[in-house]
Design a protein around this motif. Structure first.
Motif, mmCIF file in Angstrom:
data_model
loop_
_atom_site.group_PDB
_atom_site.id
_atom_site.type_symbol
_atom_site.label_atom_id
_atom_site.label_comp_id
_atom_site.label_asym_id
_atom_site.label_seq_id
_atom_site.Cartn_x
_atom_site.Cartn_y
_atom_site.Cartn_z
ATOM 1 N N VAL A 148 -4.784 -0.875 -4.462
ATOM 2 C CA VAL A 148 -5.317 0.479 -4.287
ATOM 3 C C VAL A 148 -5.030 0.971 -2.863
ATOM 4 C CG1 VAL A 148 -7.057 0.337 -6.092
ATOM 5 C CG2 VAL A 148 -7.644 -0.384 -3.793
ATOM 6 N N ARG A 157 -15.704 -4.168 1.347
ATOM 7 C CA ARG A 157 -16.252 -4.980 0.253
ATOM 8 C C ARG A 157 -15.169 -5.291 -0.767
ATOM 9 N NH1 ARG A 157 -20.135 -1.001 -1.563
ATOM 10 N NH2 ARG A 157 -20.754 -2.388 -3.240
ATOM 11 N N ALA A 158 -14.262 -4.356 -0.968
ATOM 12 C CA ALA A 158 -13.171 -4.587 -1.921
ATOM 13 C C ALA A 158 -12.317 -5.767 -1.478
ATOM 14 C CB ALA A 158 -12.311 -3.330 -2.060
ATOM 15 N N TYR A 176 -8.715 5.400 -3.277
ATOM 16 C CA TYR A 176 -8.598 5.104 -1.839
ATOM 17 C C TYR A 176 -7.288 5.617 -1.238
ATOM 18 C CZ TYR A 176 -8.931 2.610 2.569
ATOM 19 O OH TYR A 176 -8.992 2.308 3.898
ATOM 20 N N PRO A 177 -6.162 5.546 -1.974
ATOM 21 C CA PRO A 177 -4.907 6.038 -1.383
ATOM 22 C C PRO A 177 -5.032 7.497 -0.936
ATOM 23 C CG PRO A 177 -4.472 4.932 -3.440
ATOM 24 C CD PRO A 177 -5.954 4.997 -3.310
ATOM 25 N N LEU A 237 -16.734 0.562 1.619
ATOM 26 C CA LEU A 237 -16.356 0.119 0.275
ATOM 27 C C LEU A 237 -15.040 -0.660 0.327
ATOM 28 C CD1 LEU A 237 -17.031 0.206 -2.741
ATOM 29 C CD2 LEU A 237 -15.847 2.394 -2.888
ATOM 30 N N ALA A 238 -14.110 -0.199 1.165
ATOM 31 C CA ALA A 238 -12.825 -0.892 1.290
ATOM 32 C C ALA A 238 -13.040 -2.318 1.809
ATOM 33 C CB ALA A 238 -11.898 -0.124 2.230
ATOM 34 N N ILE A 256 -5.211 -0.350 0.035
ATOM 35 C CA ILE A 256 -5.985 -0.781 1.205
ATOM 36 C C ILE A 256 -5.093 -1.705 2.030
ATOM 37 C CG2 ILE A 256 -7.954 -2.176 1.969
ATOM 38 C CD1 ILE A 256 -9.413 -1.205 -0.574
ATOM 39 N N LYS A 257 -5.034 -1.457 3.336
ATOM 40 C CA LYS A 257 -4.263 -2.332 4.215
ATOM 41 C C LYS A 257 -5.103 -3.573 4.485
ATOM 42 C CE LYS A 257 -1.467 1.136 6.629
ATOM 43 N NZ LYS A 257 -1.410 2.120 5.553
ATOM 44 N N VAL A 287 1.810 2.323 -3.511
ATOM 45 C CA VAL A 287 0.751 3.103 -4.160
ATOM 46 C C VAL A 287 0.795 4.549 -3.662
ATOM 47 C CG1 VAL A 287 -1.702 3.201 -4.693
ATOM 48 C CG2 VAL A 287 -0.650 1.004 -4.200
ATOM 49 N N ASP A 294 0.824 -1.211 0.000
ATOM 50 C CA ASP A 294 0.000 0.000 0.000
ATOM 51 C C ASP A 294 0.861 1.266 0.000
ATOM 52 O OD1 ASP A 294 -0.116 -1.310 2.947
ATOM 53 O OD2 ASP A 294 0.024 0.858 3.121
ATOM 54 N N PHE A 354 -12.282 -5.331 -9.424
ATOM 55 C CA PHE A 354 -13.265 -5.867 -8.492
ATOM 56 C C PHE A 354 -14.500 -6.250 -9.300
ATOM 57 C CE2 PHE A 354 -10.655 -2.803 -6.172
ATOM 58 C CZ PHE A 354 -10.142 -3.643 -5.191
ATOM 59 N N ALA A 384 -7.218 -5.244 -3.812
ATOM 60 C CA ALA A 384 -7.364 -4.262 -2.731
ATOM 61 C C ALA A 384 -6.007 -3.698 -2.328
ATOM 62 C CB ALA A 384 -8.054 -4.909 -1.528
ATOM 63 N N ARG A 402 -16.472 5.265 2.370
ATOM 64 C CA ARG A 402 -15.190 4.818 1.837
ATOM 65 C C ARG A 402 -14.687 3.577 2.582
ATOM 66 N NH1 ARG A 402 -11.433 8.052 -0.911
ATOM 67 N NH2 ARG A 402 -12.276 9.966 -0.040
ATOM 68 N N LEU A 427 -12.588 3.162 -5.583
ATOM 69 C CA LEU A 427 -11.559 2.438 -4.826
ATOM 70 C C LEU A 427 -10.169 2.831 -5.306
ATOM 71 C CD1 LEU A 427 -13.254 -1.014 -4.430
ATOM 72 C CD2 LEU A 427 -12.294 0.357 -2.586
ATOM 73 N N GLY A 428 -10.066 3.156 -6.603
ATOM 74 C CA GLY A 428 -8.780 3.616 -7.112
ATOM 75 C C GLY A 428 -8.307 4.851 -6.369
ATOM 76 N N VAL A 459 -14.069 -8.969 -2.229
ATOM 77 C CA VAL A 459 -14.123 -9.350 -3.639
ATOM 78 C C VAL A 459 -12.752 -9.801 -4.144
ATOM 79 C CG1 VAL A 459 -14.522 -8.487 -5.973
ATOM 80 C CG2 VAL A 459 -16.084 -7.864 -4.143
ATOM 81 N N ASN A 460 -11.707 -9.082 -3.800
ATOM 82 C CA ASN A 460 -10.394 -9.379 -4.371
ATOM 83 C C ASN A 460 -9.272 -8.764 -3.525
ATOM 84 O OD1 ASN A 460 -8.121 -9.673 -5.984
ATOM 85 N ND2 ASN A 460 -9.203 -9.225 -7.886
ATOM 86 N N LEU A 494 -18.107 -5.553 -8.208
ATOM 87 C CA LEU A 494 -18.485 -4.173 -7.901
ATOM 88 C C LEU A 494 -18.739 -3.422 -9.206
ATOM 89 C CD1 LEU A 494 -15.935 -3.350 -5.049
ATOM 90 C CD2 LEU A 494 -18.191 -4.404 -4.883
#
Lengths: 236, 287
Positions: free
Chosen positions: B181, B169-170, A103-104, B166-167, B183-184, A75, A72, A89, B178, B163, A100-101, B173-174, A92
């Motif tokens: 993007v 759910r991300a 998110y960072p 959504l993280a 996500i920790k 990114v 992370d 995803f 994740a 947000r 989500l892109g 899903v995958n 989604l």
């Protein structure tokens, strides 16, 4: 600038990449050529922080060593990877993928602006914003994948075989959008099976053979290089 | 008609416990067989607050929810995350986590037996009949249903419109995507597991308002939650809600039309049919 220094990647005993050094600057497209299994994808995965960096190797972003950071933070440092399997995803929607892109932390402030840019780069995504990505065509999924990477406000974009499975028409569209991305001062490291197209758009290129860099030249020189023509351009 | 309303009231409280397991299994990838014990712990918590402090179960939630969150976060952090790091595949993690949480469930049962003893517990809060469409229903059931619905709606809104939701759910899903993007994934999984535990415990507190329970009843609720999750499809929130109501209706129908002793058998019949006909669940997508 992204700088990969002396990178080696092992899978068990097998050495897939051997002391590879690659640099990519903002605003240039760099192509990596090589046969299947030459180690191109491994270089990209390591550059995105998905593989452990060992020995004396280092990955630097704008001079900062991020070799041992979790993915992370790669990114957050400005490196976005679109892997060969696209890693979208699927369950989604298009809009959720793009959100989500962003998110960072580096991307949150400019989320709205980046979303507009992505939508104007790929107008199809605007029409399908509420659609689940799973139900879209391969070309559209690739747009989602690249769009999502663009949403993270990258300095360097890593693309693994983006044209795989696309029709020649879509392929041309894709490469035109890469040129647009470059003009936005984003650097692109491109792994491409279609060497002709790759070299046509790239500024520079590396040749990878058996996990080693055996050539690093400008695109013009590589295009006219006898060995490259034979191996990757179908020689004539 | 009374079967329909009774089934909906029961299903509404099942939704909560199943959403708890769904978060733990769908996002954190832990098939938590100690889920039912967390539910029973929530029920004991509500009982204890009611009998000790005359506090109503809704007030008790204010204490139960954060405690369950912390407990489950600790379980994930210290017991399960070593398994996650070690696992080479999702299948291996599944086997490891099933064994670990199965063992954990016995520890919880033992602890609750030691503290509360082996008898059956229930308490009388809001034990008044309310007439709905000429049929009497317990006010406690209706209140539990309303509270459960409110919590579910809050949870679904959070998952769909924020947000952080959504993280979550991300990651479901995958997980690889994740991490691409930023996500920790490890931290998000721990969060999902902890929230899942808190949701399940609040489901237990609400169920205790009208259900008699004992320290070792947890396994039945684990199995019910499991049926609902598989029925609805792993990772499918909408499917979970529909499946919970289906189970509530099926149980109520069997209990009032055939025999109350057959409710669990009926639930399993439903489960087996789904496994055979549509293994990905009603709403799950084939992957």
């Amino acid at each position: 600038m992204l700088e990969i220094r002396d990178l080696s990647v092992f899978y068990g005993q097998h050495r897939a990449v051997e002391e590879v050094s690659v640099t990519v600057s903002r605003g240039e497209i760099v192509v990596m050529l090589g046969a299947n299994g030459a180690g191109k994808s491994s270089v990209l995965r390591a550059a995105a922080g998905l593989l452990p960096v060992m020995n004396n190797a280092a990955i630097l972003m704008d001079g900062r060593d991020i070799s041992h950071c979790p993915a992370d933070e790669f990114v957050e440092a400005g490196i976005a990877l679109v892997p060969e399997d696209r890693a979208i995803f699927a369950d989604l929607t298009v809009l959720e993928n793009l959100k989500l892109g962003a998110y960072p932390k580096r991307a949150r402030q400019k989320e709205r602006e980046n979303l507009e840019n992505v939508m104007s780069l790929f107008p199809k995504l605007e029409e399908r914003r509420r659609q689940k990505v799973r139900s879209m065509s391969g070309g559209e999924q690739q747009m989602v994948a690249i769009g999502r990477a663009m949403m993270s406000a990258p300095a360097i974009l890593l693309l693994d075989e983006p044209s795989l499975g696309l029709s020649p028409l879509l392929c041309g569209e894709l490469f035109r959008s890469l040129a647009v991305i470059r003009s936005a001062e984003i650097g692109i490291l491109l792994v491409e099976q279609n060497a002709k197209r790759g070299l046509a758009i790239a500024d520079r290129g590396y040749v990878l053979e058996n996990g080693r860099v055996t050539g690093s030249e400008s695109s013009e020189i590589l295009s006219s290089d006898e060995r490259v023509r034979k191996a990757y351009l179908g020689g004539d | 008609m009374d079967i329909l309303i009774g089934g909906i009231l029961l299903g509404g409280t099942y939704v909560l416990m199943a959403l708890g397991l769904q978060l733990q299994y769908g996002v954190a990838r832990i098939m938590n067989l100690a889920n039912g014990e967390i539910l029973v712990a929530g029920a004991f918590g509500a009982f204890w607050f009611y009998s000790g402090f005359q506090a109503n179960p809704f007030l008790a939630l204010i204490v139960i929810v954060p405690l369950a969150f912390i407990l489950n976060w600790g379980i994930y952090r210290y017991l399960l995350s070593p398994l996650v790091r070690r696992a080479k595949s999702r299948g291996q993690l599944e086997v490891d986590s099933i064994l670990a949480t199965f063992g954990l469930s016995f520890i919880f049962v033992g602890l609750m037996l030691a503290v509360f003893g082996g008898e059956y517990f229930s308490y009388g809060y809001l034990e008044r009949a309310v007439i709905v469409l000429e049929q009497p229903y317990g006010l406690n059931r209706i209140a539990a249903f309303c509270a459960s619905a409110a919590l579910c709606i809050a949870l679904v809104l959070w998952l769909n419109h924020t947000r952080s939701g959504l993280a979550l759910r991300a990651v479901a899903v995958n997980p690889t995507a994740a991490s691409l993007v930023a996500i920790k994934v490890a931290r998000t999984s721990a969060l999902a597991f902890a929230i899942g535990g808190a949701v399940t415990a609040s489901g237990g507190a609400l169920l205790s308002m009208f259900l008699t329970f004992d320290a070792s009843i947890g396994v039945i609720f684990t199995l019910k939650a499991l049926i609902i999750v598989i029925l609805g499809g792993v990772g499918e929130i909408r499917g979970t809600i529909v499946a919970a109501f289906m189970l509530g209706l099926a149980e109520t129908a069997v209990a009032s039309l055939i025999d109350p002793g057959l409710t669990l058998a009926a639930a399993y019949l439903l489960f087996i049919v789904i496994l055979l006909v549509r293994p990905q669940g009603l709403f799950g997508s084939r992957s």
